[in-house]
Design an enzyme around this catalytic site. Structure first.
Site, PDB file in Angstrom:
ATOM      1  N   HIS A  88      31.966  34.314   8.762  1.00 48.47           N
ATOM      2  CA  HIS A  88      31.877  35.662   9.341  1.00 48.47           C
ATOM      3  C   HIS A  88      30.425  36.125   9.241  1.00 48.47           C
ATOM      4  O   HIS A  88      30.050  36.838   8.309  1.00 48.47           O
ATOM      5  CB  HIS A  88      32.803  36.616   8.584  1.00 48.47           C
ATOM      6  CG  HIS A  88      32.951  37.952   9.227  1.00 48.47           C
ATOM      7  ND1 HIS A  88      34.131  38.666   9.184  1.00 48.47           N
ATOM      8  CD2 HIS A  88      32.082  38.739   9.914  1.00 48.47           C
ATOM      9  CE1 HIS A  88      33.973  39.819   9.820  1.00 48.47           C
ATOM     10  NE2 HIS A  88      32.731  39.878  10.270  1.00 48.47           N
ATOM     11  N   GLU A 142      34.254  34.456  12.884  1.00 48.26           N
ATOM     12  CA  GLU A 142      34.719  35.836  12.934  1.00 48.26           C
ATOM     13  C   GLU A 142      33.535  36.771  13.134  1.00 48.26           C
ATOM     14  O   GLU A 142      32.414  36.472  12.706  1.00 48.26           O
ATOM     15  CB  GLU A 142      35.404  36.222  11.615  1.00 48.26           C
ATOM     16  CG  GLU A 142      36.630  35.428  11.269  1.00 48.26           C
ATOM     17  CD  GLU A 142      37.259  35.909   9.967  1.00 48.26           C
ATOM     18  OE1 GLU A 142      38.425  35.555   9.726  1.00 48.26           O
ATOM     19  OE2 GLU A 142      36.589  36.628   9.200  1.00 48.26           O
ATOM     20  N   HIS A 166      42.968  38.107   4.572  1.00 51.86           N
ATOM     21  CA  HIS A 166      42.364  39.175   3.780  1.00 51.86           C
ATOM     22  C   HIS A 166      43.174  39.402   2.510  1.00 51.86           C
ATOM     23  O   HIS A 166      44.293  39.895   2.543  1.00 51.86           O
ATOM     24  CB  HIS A 166      42.230  40.499   4.533  1.00 51.86           C
ATOM     25  CG  HIS A 166      41.155  41.378   3.937  1.00 51.86           C
ATOM     26  ND1 HIS A 166      39.854  41.362   4.399  1.00 51.86           N
ATOM     27  CD2 HIS A 166      41.164  42.254   2.915  1.00 51.86           C
ATOM     28  CE1 HIS A 166      39.119  42.216   3.692  1.00 51.86           C
ATOM     29  NE2 HIS A 166      39.901  42.760   2.780  1.00 51.86           N
TER      30      HIS A 166
END
Length: 239
Positions: free
Chosen positions: A43, A70, A190
């Protein structure tokens, strides 16, 4: 079996704290695949506080499983992904200064924007996924964006798992059922961990992939990276 994609941002955070190339982001990615990981997730953020643009390009030729990038689809991010062409791009509506991702998309409000961005990626042959809160009402609009998958944002599940795991997973189950009805693939991520992953995996229908970073890297400090990856794969096994 649900695939395990390991987010290696924390490896880059540790490296950047000292400078240089220790630990090596690229070597860790190669080793994670050797240990059984079925994907590598990164990410990159605009300030490059962990994964850098150089990391993105360095990793592309080395990742032999699934490369998942991401990020918030600002123009520089879009252009980079189109050039690198990972197997999957996951769109996350996080602010540039966010410590970590903290919400899913309002797909109704951002419908036209997401349609446009997703069309660019799909025209380039890149599978798309969008970060989504566990809200069955939002799935209809997610489907209208043209995305291939949704990624269920699992912070709320992890936070309430030990209080009441049945209640914690309820909205995720309902969202997954609706997503399946709309023909969307389902990812999740997450705050999933060795403690809460098995129950989630066992009770979310059609869960294709989980992306796990912070917990896995933290647990590896005690268990070792290879043992931790194997422990996660056992949690995901359907036997």
């Amino acid at each position: 079996m649900t695939k395990l994609s390991v987010n290696i941002n924390k490896i880059a955070t540790l490296r950047n704290a000292r400078g240089g190339d220790v630990p090596s982001v690229t070597q860790v990615a190669v080793d994670l695949e050797r240990f059984g990981a079925q994907g590598i997730t990164i990410h990159p953020r605009p300030d490059e506080r962990h994964i850098t643009r150089k990391d993105v390009y360095d990793l592309k030729p080395l990742v032999t499983t699934e490369f998942n990038i991401e990020g918030n689809p600002h123009r520089p991010f879009i252009d980079m992904v189109l050039e690198v062409k990972p197997e999957q791009v996951t769109l996350v509506p996080d602010a540039d200064d966010a410590i970590t991702s903290n919400a899913g998309w309002d797909c109704e409000k951002n419908l036209d924007f997401l349609k446009s961005v997703i069309a660019e990626f799909k025209n380039a042959g890149i599978r798309t996924s969008i970060f989504l809160d566990p809200n069955p009402e939002m799935v209809k609009f997610a489907a209208e964006t043209g995305t291939d998958r949704i990624e269920l944002y699992t912070e709320a599940y992890a936070k309430h798992y030990f209080d009441n795991k049945e209640l914690a997973i309820e909205s995720y189950f309902k969202t997954a059922v609706v997503a399946t009805e709309y023909g969307l693939g389902i990812n999740a991520g997450h705050d999933l961990s060795l403690d809460n992953l098995k129950y989630f995996s066992d009770n979310i229908p059609n869960l294709l992939e989980v992306s796990i970073g912070h917990a896995l890297i933290s647990e590896a400090l005690y268990l070792g990276l290879e043992n931790t990856v194997q422990a996660y794969l056992k949690r995901l096994a359907k036997w």
